[in-house]
Scaffold this motif. Structure first.
Motif, PDB file in Angstrom:
ATOM      1  N   UNK A 160       8.971  32.310 -15.250  1.00 41.12           N
ATOM      2  CA  UNK A 160       8.242  32.213 -16.522  1.00 41.12           C
ATOM      3  C   UNK A 160       8.691  30.999 -17.328  1.00 41.12           C
ATOM      4  N   UNK A 161       9.984  30.664 -17.288  1.00 38.34           N
ATOM      5  CA  UNK A 161      10.463  29.472 -18.002  1.00 38.34           C
ATOM      6  C   UNK A 161       9.915  28.199 -17.344  1.00 38.34           C
ATOM      7  N   UNK A 162       9.814  28.195 -16.020  1.00 37.26           N
ATOM      8  CA  UNK A 162       9.233  27.034 -15.332  1.00 37.26           C
ATOM      9  C   UNK A 162       7.792  26.802 -15.794  1.00 37.26           C
ATOM     10  N   UNK A 163       7.056  27.879 -16.017  1.00 33.78           N
ATOM     11  CA  UNK A 163       5.688  27.757 -16.516  1.00 33.78           C
ATOM     12  C   UNK A 163       5.680  27.222 -17.953  1.00 33.78           C
ATOM     13  N   UNK A 164       6.549  27.780 -18.785  1.00 32.67           N
ATOM     14  CA  UNK A 164       6.568  27.372 -20.198  1.00 32.67           C
ATOM     15  C   UNK A 164       7.143  25.965 -20.356  1.00 32.67           C
ATOM     16  N   UNK A 165       8.111  25.625 -19.489  1.00 29.17           N
ATOM     17  CA  UNK A 165       8.795  24.347 -19.611  1.00 29.17           C
ATOM     18  C   UNK A 165       7.906  23.141 -19.421  1.00 29.17           C
ATOM     19  N   UNK A 202      13.395  22.833 -24.541  1.00 24.02           N
ATOM     20  CA  UNK A 202      14.558  23.503 -25.120  1.00 24.02           C
ATOM     21  C   UNK A 202      15.600  22.427 -25.415  1.00 24.02           C
ATOM     22  N   UNK A 203      16.146  22.422 -26.621  1.00 28.34           N
ATOM     23  CA  UNK A 203      17.073  21.363 -27.026  1.00 28.34           C
ATOM     24  C   UNK A 203      18.497  21.883 -27.152  1.00 28.34           C
ATOM     25  N   UNK A 204      19.445  21.152 -26.578  1.00 26.18           N
ATOM     26  CA  UNK A 204      20.869  21.469 -26.688  1.00 26.18           C
ATOM     27  C   UNK A 204      21.599  20.273 -27.277  1.00 26.18           C
ATOM     28  N   UNK A 205      22.691  20.535 -28.017  1.00 27.02           N
ATOM     29  CA  UNK A 205      23.445  19.429 -28.596  1.00 27.02           C
ATOM     30  C   UNK A 205      24.230  18.707 -27.505  1.00 27.02           C
ATOM     31  N   UNK A 206      24.624  17.482 -27.793  1.00 24.18           N
ATOM     32  CA  UNK A 206      25.281  16.627 -26.792  1.00 24.18           C
ATOM     33  C   UNK A 206      26.618  17.195 -26.328  1.00 24.18           C
ATOM     34  N   UNK A 207      27.349  17.860 -27.239  1.00 24.12           N
ATOM     35  CA  UNK A 207      28.641  18.445 -26.871  1.00 24.12           C
ATOM     36  C   UNK A 207      28.458  19.544 -25.824  1.00 24.12           C
ATOM     37  N   UNK A 208      27.453  20.385 -26.040  1.00 19.26           N
ATOM     38  CA  UNK A 208      27.174  21.462 -25.078  1.00 19.26           C
ATOM     39  C   UNK A 208      26.748  20.878 -23.744  1.00 19.26           C
ATOM     40  N   UNK A 209      25.899  19.871 -23.785  1.00 22.60           N
ATOM     41  CA  UNK A 209      25.465  19.224 -22.547  1.00 22.60           C
ATOM     42  C   UNK A 209      26.665  18.677 -21.767  1.00 22.60           C
ATOM     43  N   UNK A 262      19.805  21.366 -18.172  1.00 24.37           N
ATOM     44  CA  UNK A 262      20.929  22.052 -18.816  1.00 24.37           C
ATOM     45  C   UNK A 262      20.583  23.514 -19.109  1.00 24.37           C
ATOM     46  N   UNK A 263      19.334  23.774 -19.459  1.00 21.56           N
ATOM     47  CA  UNK A 263      18.957  25.165 -19.730  1.00 21.56           C
ATOM     48  C   UNK A 263      19.057  26.010 -18.469  1.00 21.56           C
TER      49      UNK A 263
END
Length: 683
Positions: free
Chosen positions: A220-225, A230-237, A267-268
């Motif tokens: 389902x995420x592949x369809x929505x993506x 989805x955004x992640x901060x650089x530190x988390x990445x 990353x997600x």
């Protein structure tokens, strides 16, 4: 159920004949499995009066009905027999909107779910109310139709929760598959194969019970993506990029280049992998969680006054589960299908202590630990405590324990069975695939939480057994395997034994007697099961002292232990052992603000379970350290790792309640202390 890999054929041309070898190549199945699946497929086609497979001159031809009716053939049920619950309808309505690439209308929902317009409108209203609590909105416009708005993280987490909640039912899984088949009948099968291949290639160890929900969530995420990012901060990445799962994420997404091109989705999907991946000790990026696991185990030993003898093994088992739990909690992935209420009911005191012991994880994630996660750690600790029992056993039978609900549930199930049947040697397996790879000559019987098709004697049991279920299981195993011991008679046997000697009153039937006796047995067994004394039963007036004498910490421990010694519950050696333990291991007995719990091992001089309390007027410095100022000493004499847990759970609740703790520290007589202890038991 037809193997999902057969769905690779339904997208192929219908007027072309295929050989067995060609089908084997397309599906990746052996020729023997292909022949078996073709037989099952034909049986389903015949059962539903559909056109069967044509087999002409070593060529196999599939009718278009195989594609059109694939869901019915796969599940062995017709769509007319599928009924969605209210929650399932609303979840599917949300998920259809989650992956929508075109206008959605009430009519679309109505056709998909096969319900009336009024039902859909009512579901939309209720769903909107539920989503509003998470700041998600199900909006509508003439131009866009129905669509979701809000923070993308919340939108995806809601989808994950709904998938996890409905994937275990036939109707829920039917709806999930049907939602994905709109664009491609093979898409779910492709995602499944890619995930399994990635797991194998990357040598990741996946929690078996999470695999199914993850396949659908990824799909389902592949369809929505393709539309939403989805955004992640650089530190988390940066942290995620160091993980082995990041390479696995890229490998998986290489089969879906449109999503791979979106860096944030790499990353997600790494996060998704980490929520289902058992910890890997060789992954240096996870060393901080190994340290956290060690802290939690030591905290549990301190709070519960126990010592885990197989520390290294427990550390590794705990780490394996802690890794996915950390990523679920940190990034708000829900954990569904957990026996949380049953765990609280049967392991209440251990649950309470585990919740407090998990504070290092709470600090690390910055979030409160959900009860579902606490439940899993509780049974992990419970399983280890159980493993320390019955160290010397005579092995007469070999049994396999199969519990696909996850490693923690498996451990507690194995532990309970070991306690019930000390003459059986139990080995653990967590998947049916693992079971099939074990030679039948290696075991005599199977204890499984799921039905199995096997020639071996199998006992179907719940991961957590009630006392009545335990008694019935003991009876069955003893009858089958002639294990020595006391057989608890069944309700039926009791009634059958008594009936020839009694006369029933008018209106009283055998069935009525059965119901009454059954209720009474359950009630009695529950009382028998719960023999652990409460805090107030151990800390009676004779075990509580108050003094204005000034003393050092060693004198205070010895003074606090005197009621236990006078009553013959401990020897002088035990007092010396408690003091020596503090000297050897530091101020670990300081369990809360101004509270110390001196204790040593049962073999150091404990004769009987007991507790004693000393409240000093002038605070004592433990190890002469101002950071460890103690006002109340509670000496514990434990006979094993379990009998004292209920009392310590109550004490932990008191310490966790600021108001009650302050009252306890301010108390100046026995009656007030006893009253506070009783109030703490009801928290």
């Amino acid at each position: 159920m037809i193997d999902y890999r057969m769905s690779y054929l339904i997208g192929m041309p219908h007027d072309v004949g295929y050989s067995i070898q060609a089908i084997s190549g397309i599906t990746g199945m052996t020729t023997e499995t292909v022949i078996d699946q073709l037989g099952k497929l034909n049986e389903q086609l015949q059962q539903f009066s559909y056109k069967t497979i044509d087999w002409e001159q070593d060529k196999i031809y599939f009718s278009k009905q195989v594609t059109d009716k694939w869901l019915e053939l796969h599940f062995g049920k017709q769509e007319a027999d599928i009924f969605y619950s209210e929650y399932e309808r609303q979840a599917l309505l949300y998920l259809l909107t989650f992956i929508a690439e075109e206008d959605l209308s009430v009519y679309y929902y109505q056709e998909f779910l096969q319900v009336s317009k009024n039902t859909i409108l009512a579901d939309i209203k209720k769903l909107r109310e539920r989503l509003a609590e998470r700041n998600i909105h199900l909006d509508y416009s003439r131009k866009k139709g129905f669509y979701l708005s809000g923070h993308e993280e919340q939108i995806r987490m809601q989808a994950h929760q709904m998938i996890a909640n409905i994937v275990m039912t036939v109707s829920g899984k039917w709806g999930l598959k049907k939602g994905l088949m709109k664009d491609s009948v093979m898409f779910e099968a492709e995602v499944r194969s890619c995930l399994l291949e990635t797991i194998k290639a990357s040598e990741l160890t996946i929690v078996p019970s999470r695999t199914e929900e993850t396949i659908y969530f990824m799909a389902y995420v592949l369809r929505r993506g393709k539309t939403y990012s989805y955004h992640l901060d650089e530190q988390t990445k940066g942290r995620l990029k160091e993980l082995n799962a990041f390479l696995a994420s890229r490998q998986f997404l290489s089969q879906f280049p449109e999503i791979l091109a979106r860096e944030n989705e790499q990353f997600y999907f790494t996060l998704i992998f980490m929520t289902i991946t058992q910890g890997e000790i060789r992954d240096t990026a996870l060393e901080f969680l190994l340290e956290c696991a060690s802290q939690i185990i030591h905290e549990m030993e301190r709070l519960a006054a126990i010592e885990f003898k197989a520390y290294r093994r427990l550390l590794l088992d705990f780490f394996y589960h802690l890794v996915p739990a950390f990523f679920r909690i940190k990034y708000h992935f829900s954990l569904a299908n957990v026996l949380t209420e049953e765990i609280k009911e049967q392991y209440g005191e251990l649950f309470t202590l585990t919740k407090i012991a998990l504070q290092p994880l709470e600090r690390l994630t910055g979030h409160a630990i959900p009860d579902e996660e606490v439940g899993y750690f509780t049974i992990l600790f419970g399983g280890e405590i159980g493993n320390q029992r019955e160290a010397n056993r005579i092995i007469r039978y070999k049994a396999l324990v199969l519990c696909p609900s996850g490693i923690s549930s498996s451990l507690i199930m194995q532990s309970e069975l070991r306690e019930l049947f000390p003459t059986i040697d139990f080995d653990l397996t967590t998947t049916v695939d693992q079971l099939e790879s074990i030679s039948e000559s290696d075991y005599d019987v199977i204890f499984s939480s799921v039905p199995l098709d096997t020639s071996k004697k199998t006992y179907l049991v719940n991961p957590i057994l009630s006392q009545l279920e335990k008694n019935n299981l003991i009876r069955s195993v003893q009858e089958d395997l002639l294990i020595p011991g006391i057989v608890v008679p069944s309700v039926d046997e009791i009634i059958e034994t008594l009936l020839p000697y009694i006369e029933l009153k008018k209106g009283v039937t055998k069935e009525k007697i059965y119901r009454i006796l059954n209720r009474k047995m359950i009630k009695k067994l529950k009382v028998k099961e719960d023999e652990k004394p409460m805090l107030s039963e151990l800390l009676t007036a004779g075990m509580i002292q108050l003094t204005d004498q000034k003393m050092n910490w060693e004198e205070a421990i010895a003074y606090a232990a005197q009621p236990l010694k006078r009553q013959g519950k401990i020897t002088e050696n035990y007092i010396e052992a408690m003091i020596k333990k503090v000297k050897d291991y530091g101020a670990f007995i300081h369990i809360g603000k101004g509270i110390a719990l001196p204790h040593a091992r049962p073999e150091d001089g404990v004769r009987q379970l007991g507790m004693s309390l000393l409240k000093v007027e002038t605070p004592v410095l433990l190890l002469d350290d101002p950071k460890h100022e103690i006002t109340i000493f509670i000496c514990l004499a434990a006979v094993d790792n379990e009998m004292h847990l209920k009392a310590l759970a109550s004490l932990t609740k008191i310490l966790s309640n600021k108001e009650n703790l302050e009252k306890l520290l301010a108390a100046n007589d026995q009656a007030t202390i006893i009253q506070l202890l009783k109030e703490g038991e009801s928290l």
